[in-house]
Design a protein around this motif. Structure first.
Motif, PDB file in Angstrom:
ATOM      1  N   ALA A 166      45.585  38.795  44.615  1.00  0.00           N
ATOM      2  CA  ALA A 166      45.222  37.600  45.373  1.00  0.00           C
ATOM      3  C   ALA A 166      44.106  37.890  46.376  1.00  0.00           C
ATOM      4  CB  ALA A 166      46.445  37.049  46.093  1.00  0.00           C
ATOM      5  N   GLU A 188      40.415  36.744  45.788  1.00  0.00           N
ATOM      6  CA  GLU A 188      39.920  35.369  45.874  1.00  0.00           C
ATOM      7  C   GLU A 188      38.728  35.274  46.819  1.00  0.00           C
ATOM      8  OE1 GLU A 188      43.268  33.067  47.104  1.00  0.00           O
ATOM      9  OE2 GLU A 188      44.422  33.468  45.267  1.00  0.00           O
ATOM     10  N   ARG A 229      33.754  29.726  46.829  1.00  0.00           N
ATOM     11  CA  ARG A 229      32.766  29.544  45.761  1.00  0.00           C
ATOM     12  C   ARG A 229      31.357  29.927  46.202  1.00  0.00           C
ATOM     13  NH1 ARG A 229      35.137  27.121  41.518  1.00  0.00           N
ATOM     14  NH2 ARG A 229      37.148  26.136  41.942  1.00  0.00           N
ATOM     15  N   ALA A 274      38.329  31.599  42.810  1.00  0.00           N
ATOM     16  CA  ALA A 274      38.517  31.073  44.157  1.00  0.00           C
ATOM     17  C   ALA A 274      39.976  31.019  44.577  1.00  0.00           C
ATOM     18  CB  ALA A 274      37.911  29.677  44.264  1.00  0.00           C
ATOM     19  N   SER A 275      40.872  30.954  43.597  1.00  0.00           N
ATOM     20  CA  SER A 275      42.291  30.777  43.869  1.00  0.00           C
ATOM     21  C   SER A 275      43.066  31.226  42.650  1.00  0.00           C
ATOM     22  CB  SER A 275      42.597  29.299  44.148  1.00  0.00           C
ATOM     23  OG  SER A 275      42.327  28.530  42.976  1.00  0.00           O
ATOM     24  N   GLU A 276      44.375  31.243  42.760  1.00  0.00           N
ATOM     25  CA  GLU A 276      45.191  31.589  41.606  1.00  0.00           C
ATOM     26  C   GLU A 276      44.982  30.576  40.483  1.00  0.00           C
ATOM     27  OE1 GLU A 276      49.658  33.246  40.731  1.00  0.00           O
ATOM     28  OE2 GLU A 276      49.432  31.720  42.286  1.00  0.00           O
ATOM     29  N   ASP A 324      42.375  28.770  39.890  1.00  0.00           N
ATOM     30  CA  ASP A 324      41.045  28.998  39.336  1.00  0.00           C
ATOM     31  C   ASP A 324      41.051  30.213  38.419  1.00  0.00           C
ATOM     32  OD1 ASP A 324      38.247  28.428  39.121  1.00  0.00           O
ATOM     33  OD2 ASP A 324      37.827  30.027  40.557  1.00  0.00           O
TER      34      ASP A 324
END
Length: 455
Positions: free
Chosen positions: A22, A25, A28, A187-189, A191
Motif C-alpha cells: 500500500a 500508492e 496521479r 493511486a489506490s488499491e 486502481d
C-alpha cells in the motif's frame, strides 16, 4: 534487476506485509514510467558470448561504463555486478551476462526514450574498445546453455541450484533470454486492481506484438517467442497469469497471501546470501526457519522475496509488465508507450477492461499458452490476439493523446506506437520477419543476426 534491499526494520505481522504494498500508492500527478530492458552481449569478431572475467569481459565493461557515466559500482563478494546512478537508474547483469538498464522513474515516454538513447550511447562507448556488441533478440540465437557464461552473483547461484527442481527450462530463462518491462504506478488499491486485471488479460497481446525470439542453438525453435514459452516451464509456484486476481475481493491482501505461498530462495544478511530455497516466508516471520533458527523477517526480506516472484504482471510498489521480448530502441520505447496509454488515462483503462471483460479464466490461459507459438494469430475467446492488439493500440493511442505530453518538436507520445502499428497492419511480428530472413537471404544460418539484430 536493481540492488537487493537492505532495510533491516523488523516485520512482525501480516498487516505490515500488506502495508508495504500500500505504501506504493502515489497521487496521479506523481505517476511515473520506469523502463527496464536486457540485452545479450557478444564479441563482434567471433560471435561468442562474453564471460565475466578477462580484459574484455563483463567486469571490464561495467568498469568502463562507470567511467563513462560516473555511476557508483554495486558489488557482490568483491565482484562488481552493477552500477547505480544518482537519479535512481541502475545497471545490473543477469545470470548469463545479459546487460540490463533499470531506468529511473520518469514523467513521460519522451524522457524514457532520451534515457534509453543516453544509456545506449554510453554503453557503446564502453563496449567498443572491448569488441562487444549487443543483440536486439529475446533469446541468444546460437550458443547452447552449456556454452553460456555464468555471472558471479550470489542470488543467481542459489536460483540456479533450485530451478531444475521445479521446472525444466528455468536455467534457459536465467541464462539465455532477454526481456523489456515497463513499471507503472497506482493511486489506490482499487486502481491497482483495475490495472492488474487489464494488464494481465492483455499480457498475451504484448507477448504476440513483441515476439522476437525464434532461434535457439543456431536454428528455428518452433516459436515466435521462445522466451515466453520458457517461462511456462520455469516454476509454476511463482509464474503465470494469477487467476485469483480476477476473483471478487482481490487486492493487496490476496496478493500477499499468494506471495507467502511462494517458496523462498534466499535470506540476505549483510553481504551474505543464505540459501533457504524452498522454505516458507511464514516460517521466517515466526523465527522457525530451519536454515536460520531464530532469525526473523525484515522489510528487506519481504522486498527481496517480492522480487523473486515472476508472474506475467508483478506487484511491487508499482506494477511490472513482464510479457514482452526485448527488441531494438524503437520497440523498447513502444512498450512503454503501449502500457502508459492503456493504463494512465482513466477512459483508456475503462476501455481496456471492457475489451477483455468477457474473457473467462480458460480464455486467458489459452491465450497465454498459444501466444508464444502463434503470435498475433493466436485465438482468444471468439477472436484473435491480432484483432485485440489493433483495438488495444487504438485505446493506447487515445490514452496518450489525452495525456498530451509533448516533446521539443511538439509531438505527443503516440509517435512511439508506430512500430507496433506497423506490425499489426502487416500482421507479422519481428520474429516472423527474422524467420523469413533465415529461410531466404540468411541462407539457413543465424550468423547474420549478429550484424543485423544489434543495438
Amino acid at each position: 534487476m536493481a540492488r537487493d534491499s537492505d532495510d533491516t526494520t523488523p516485520l512482525t505481522s501480516r498487516t505490515e506485509l500488506i502495508d508495504w504494498f500500500a505504501a506504493g500508492e502515489k497521487p496521479r500527478a506523481r505517476f511515473a514510467i520506469g523502463t527496464e530492458h536486457e540485452k545479450i552481449p557478444f564479441y563482434r569478431e567471433t560471435r561468442k558470448p562474453v564471460p565475466y572475467a578477462g580484459e574484455a569481459g563483463i567486469r571490464a565493461l561495467l568498469e568502463g561504463l562507470a567511467r563513462e557515466t560516473g555511476w557508483e559500482p554495486i558489488t557482490d563478494l568483491g565482484n562488481i555486478i552493477g552500477l547505480h546512478g544518482a537519479e535512481g537508474g541502475a545497471i545490473s547483469i543477469e545470470p548469463g551476462g545479459q546487460f540490463e538498464l533499470s531506468g529511473a522513474a520518469l514523467p513521460d515516454v519522451h524522457a524514457t526514450a532520451r534515457e534509453l538513447d543516453a544509456h545506449l550511447a554510453a554503453t557503446k562507448r564502453a563496449a567498443a574498445p572491448l569488441g562487444i556488441g549487443f543483440l536486439t533478440l529475446g533469446m541468444s540465437p546460437k550458443w547452447r546453455r552449456d556454452e553460456t557464461p555464468v555471472m558471479p552473483k550470489s542470488r543467481y547461484r542459489i536460483m540456479a541450484g533450485y530451478m531444475p527442481k521445479v521446472g525444466t527450462l528455468g536455467l534457459d530463462m536465467m541464462l539465455r533470454t532477454a526481456t523489456v518491462q515497463v513499471n507503472l504506478d497506482f493511486a489506490s488499491e482499487a486502481d491497482m486492481v483495475r490495472k492488474t486485471r487489464a494488464s494481465l488479460a492483455l499480457q498475451p497481446v504484448a507477448t504476440a506484438l513483441f515476439a522476437n525470439s525464434p532461434f535457439t542453438d543456431g536454428r528455428p525453435n518452433g516459436f515466435l517467442s521462445r522466451r515466453s514459452e520458457i517461462w511456462r516451464d520455469t516454476d509454476g509456484d511463482r509464474t503465470g497469469m494469477l487467476p485469483f486476481a480476477f476473483e471478487s475481493g482481490f487486492g493487496y491482501e490476496a496478493y500477499v497471501d499468494w506471495l507467502l505461498d511462494v517458496p523462498m530462495y534466499f535470506v540476505k544478511r549483510g553481504d551474505t546470501y543464505h540459501d533457504v530455497s524452498g522454505a516458507s516466508f511464514r516460517d521466517l516471520m515466526d523465527g522457525r526457519l530451519a536454515q536460520l533458527p531464530g532469525e526473523r523477517a525484515t522489510v528487506s526480506d519481504w522486498a527481496n522475496h517480492a522480487s523473486t516472484a515472476f508472474p506475467e504482471v508483478r506487484l511491487k510498489r508499482f506494477l511490472e509488465m513482464r510479457g514482452a521480448d526485448v527488441g531494438g530502441p524503437g520497440m523498447i520505447a513502444a512498450q512503454a508507450a503501449f502500457w502508459t496509454g492503456l493504463l494512465y488515462d482513466e477512459g483508456s483503462l475503462d476501455a481496456a477492461l471492457d475489451l477483455v471483460k468477457g474473457w473467462t479464466p480458460a480464455n486467458r490461459e489459452a491465450a497465454r499458452a498459444t501466444a508464444p507459438r502463434l503470435g498475433l494469430a493466436a485465438p482468444v475467446a471468439n477472436t484473435t490476439l491480432g484483432t485485440v492488439a489493433a483495438e488495444a493500440l487504438a485505446i493506447a493511442r487515445s490514452g496518450l493523446r489525452a495525456r498530451a505530453r509533448r516533446d521539443g518538436e511538439g509531438r505527443d507520445e503516440t509517435v512511439y506506437l508506430q512500430p507496433l502499428e506497423a506490425i499489426v497492419a502487416a500482421g507479422r511480428t519481428l520474429a516472423q520477419d527474422r524467420l523469413a530472413d533465415y529461410e531466404g537471404r540468411w541462407g539457413s544460418c543465424v550468423n547474420p543476426a549478429f550484424a543485423e539484430c544489434v543495438f
